[in-house]
Design an enzyme around this catalytic site. Structure first.
Site, mmCIF file in Angstrom:
data_model
loop_
_atom_site.group_PDB
_atom_site.id
_atom_site.type_symbol
_atom_site.label_atom_id
_atom_site.label_comp_id
_atom_site.label_asym_id
_atom_site.label_seq_id
_atom_site.Cartn_x
_atom_site.Cartn_y
_atom_site.Cartn_z
ATOM 1 N N LYS A 1 -0.880 1.709 -18.810
ATOM 2 C CA LYS A 1 -1.792 1.720 -17.664
ATOM 3 C C LYS A 1 -1.144 0.979 -16.509
ATOM 4 C CE LYS A 1 -6.190 0.012 -15.867
ATOM 5 N NZ LYS A 1 -7.433 -0.734 -16.084
ATOM 6 N N GLY B 1 0.831 -1.201 0.000
ATOM 7 C CA GLY B 1 0.000 0.000 0.000
ATOM 8 C C GLY B 1 0.859 1.242 0.000
ATOM 9 N N GLU C 1 4.440 -10.825 -6.329
ATOM 10 C CA GLU C 1 3.401 -10.929 -7.342
ATOM 11 C C GLU C 1 3.810 -10.372 -8.703
ATOM 12 O OE1 GLU C 1 2.350 -7.118 -4.973
ATOM 13 O OE2 GLU C 1 3.438 -9.007 -4.693
ATOM 14 N N HIS D 1 7.903 -7.581 -3.397
ATOM 15 C CA HIS D 1 6.636 -7.921 -4.061
ATOM 16 C C HIS D 1 6.796 -9.203 -4.877
ATOM 17 C CE1 HIS D 1 4.242 -4.281 -3.205
ATOM 18 N NE2 HIS D 1 5.431 -3.709 -3.113
ATOM 19 N N CYS E 1 5.111 -6.140 1.865
ATOM 20 C CA CYS E 1 5.483 -4.726 1.886
ATOM 21 C C CYS E 1 4.737 -3.993 3.016
ATOM 22 C CB CYS E 1 5.248 -4.094 0.522
ATOM 23 S SG CYS E 1 6.128 -2.523 0.288
ATOM 24 N N TYR E 2 3.759 -3.145 2.689
ATOM 25 C CA TYR E 2 2.969 -2.504 3.740
ATOM 26 C C TYR E 2 2.349 -3.563 4.649
ATOM 27 C CZ TYR E 2 -0.586 0.462 5.961
ATOM 28 O OH TYR E 2 -1.365 1.132 6.883
ATOM 29 N N LYS F 1 -10.425 -11.296 -17.410
ATOM 30 C CA LYS F 1 -10.754 -11.421 -18.834
ATOM 31 C C LYS F 1 -10.240 -12.720 -19.441
ATOM 32 C CE LYS F 1 -12.359 -8.675 -21.217
ATOM 33 N NZ LYS F 1 -13.742 -8.463 -21.725
ATOM 34 N N ASP G 1 -17.864 -10.807 -22.809
ATOM 35 C CA ASP G 1 -18.338 -10.925 -21.428
ATOM 36 C C ASP G 1 -19.826 -11.243 -21.369
ATOM 37 O OD1 ASP G 1 -15.756 -10.166 -20.856
ATOM 38 O OD2 ASP G 1 -16.274 -8.075 -20.480
#
Length: 531
Positions: free
Chosen positions: A523, A66, A183, A181, A93-94, A387, A240
């Site tokens: 993004k 975070g 991930e 991290h 982390c956080y 997705k 979808d």
């Protein structure tokens, strides 16, 4: 029940589940994705989640990273009842700093040197089950604060030159903290570490698969709707809503009524193509309702993107309720109770905001743009899926390949691709430019290499020269991205010759366009759509 509460997630009751508590990290969603990649179901909830309100017990819990400092006055903190569940906990982390802060309010402080980017982890305690089969490796760091002291009930497991407490483990409980991290792909053995935690430490079964999901979801739908209940479906022709509609048809057959609303901001010839695909190809009972004048009328003069989304979301529901009232259920009841929507997990993540860790980036009409007094009850069978999982589900349901791999199209449609006021003429320009763009992408054989591509009409004009005469017309911006989960994305690198071809065609064939530009923003910091 309010519209935002329309779909209670029940999947954790069917599969062993790792609960990810989100403290606002830009990487939080990736934790969930990584766990699912080795067939362990994971669900993300805000860190403010009250444990007493959970209707299921997780096999393990992960505290995400975070952007906050745990010692700040307004810092978000976990419900302490989480420790009463008696399940393994991993703080990232956080999340690690939160564990230390809970232990003693003096264990976390701002680091003299911030640590961002690559670092080499030195495993000091190879017997720690979190690091089983893992020796020294490259990790990704992203933190300013760090542990200033080791909590008395913990021991050091791994270090870096800048982080003497890069990984810690509780001496008696299965509670672990890591400063890096795991991930992100930059951490070379991050997947193995998460797998160790979920499968070996939490003992979660690797039984999350699309085959199992189909069976469990059909059972859930039948149990919710009953033997005689009927459902009205919101379909758009995208993967979808099509997968959701096919799943609903498999569950309740002819008691499912699909409705496509022409909102006036669809792609070129969209409604005709959807009818051919869903009704003729998949045998879905489909009605097409032309409400374009109604939508465009309400959008007149509106330029704020959030207002556009709210207007379109609310009008969708109004139209659905009106059309649902016209359908006479075969079971003799007066009205249809349920509405199907193709909401996905990224929609939920980006739309739900809570005090502290997260912000609402934009409202998805499927999630945050619904009427508070909506009469229809929501059924969102894809709400837990990313997705790529939806595409895999579509293939299993025998939906045509071209449709399964069709690029996503937002519910608000071209309304959020026409920046500024939405008028029929502006929609026509954006629609024609988009059609040319996609046509050329398919002709180049790269459509499936791109996750999403579209054209935006910008609210600016530019000087041009056509036929030896000065023009002063609008600007089209092209966007194309590559992504696996639509939570992070990078722009697609076209050949210059391709962009030349598309630009030439759009300027020559679409009246009102003087210039074409290409968006090269990832993004984050940008979203996929411009509005």
């Amino acid at each position: 029940m309010s519209a935002g509460e329309g779909s209670v997630i029940e999947v954790p009751q069917l599969f062993d589940t790792i609960l990810v508590l989100d403290f606002g990290s830009q990487y939080s969603h990736l934790i969930t994705r990584r766990l699912r990649e080795f067939n362990v179901y994971a669900e993300m909830l805000p860190c403010t989640q009250k444990i007493s309100e959970l209707t299921w017990k997780p096999k393990g819990i992960i505290f995400s990273g975070g952007p906050y400092s745990v010692y700040a006055e307004d810092a978000p903190h976990v419900d302490h009842d989480v420790f009463k569940l008696g399940v393994p906990i991993l703080g990232i982390c956080y999340g690690m700093q939160e564990l230390a802060w809970i232990s003693s309010k003096e264990n976390v402080s701002a680091g003299e040197k911030k640590e961002y980017g690559h670092a080499t982890i030195h495993v000091e305690s190879p017997s720690c089950e979190l690091f089983a089969g893992i020796d020294n490796f490259q990790v990704w760091m992203s933190h300013g604060d760090k542990l200033s002291a080791l909590p008395s009930e913990y021991e050091i497991v791994a270090t870096t030159p800048n982080s003497p407490y890069a990984a810690i483990a509780h001496k008696t409980e299965k509670i672990f903290g890591i400063q890096f991290h795991p991930e992100v792909t930059h951490t070379t053995k991050g997947k193995q570490l998460l797998r160790n935690f979920a499968i070996d430490i939490c003992k979660a079964q690797s039984n999350w698969s699309m085959e199992n999901f189909i069976d469990s979801e059909i059972q859930k739908i039948r149990a919710k709707v009953g033997e005689h209940g009927e459902v009205i479906g919101a379909v758009s022709g995208g993967v979808d809503s099509t997968v959701a509609a096919k799943l609903m048809k498999e569950a309740i057959g002819d008691r499912f009524h699909a409705i496509l609303v022409d909102n006036g901001v669809m792609r070129l010839n969209e409604c005709q193509k959807v009818k051919e695909t869903l009704a003729d190809g998949l045998g879905i009972n489909l009605s097409v309702i032309d409400a374009s004048d109604e939508f465009l009328g309400k959008l007149k003069g509106v330029t704020d993107p959030e207002k556009k989304r709210k207007i379109i979301g609310n009008t969708f529901i109004e139209v659905f309720e009106r059309e649902a009232a016209k359908i006479k259920p075969k079971n003799g009841s007066n009205e249809i109770e349920y509405l199907l929507q193709g909401t996905l997990y990224p929609d939920v993540i980006e739309s739900i905001s809570f005090k502290g860790p997260s912000q609402t980036i934009k409202t998805h009409h499927n999630v945050g743009g619904l009427l508070e007094d909506m009469k229809l009850k929501l059924i969102e069978p894809l709400r837990e899926l990313f997705k790529d999982e939806v595409r895999a589900l579509g293939e299993l349901l025998k939906i045509p390949h071209d449709l399964v791999w069709r690029h996503p199209f937002p519910g608000p449609g071209i309304a959020i691709r026409v920046l500024g006021e939405v008028t029929p003429s502006q929609v026509d320009i954006a629609r024609r430019a988009d059609h040319i763009y996609i046509e050329e992408i398919k002709k180049a054989g790269i459509y499936e290499k791109i996750s999403q591509a579209f054209a935006c009409l910008l609210p600016v004009k530019s000087v041009g020269v056509m036929g030896d005469q000065r023009t002063y017309e609008q600007v089209i911006a092209l966007r194309a991205i590559e992504t696996s989960d639509f939570m992070t994305a990078d722009w697609y690198e076209f050949d210059a010759s391709f962009l030349k071809t598309v630009s030439r065609r759009i300027v020559n064939e679409v009246p009102g366009v003087a210039r074409v530009v290409y968006d090269v923003t990832s993004k984050p910091p940008a979203t996929v759509e411009w509005e």
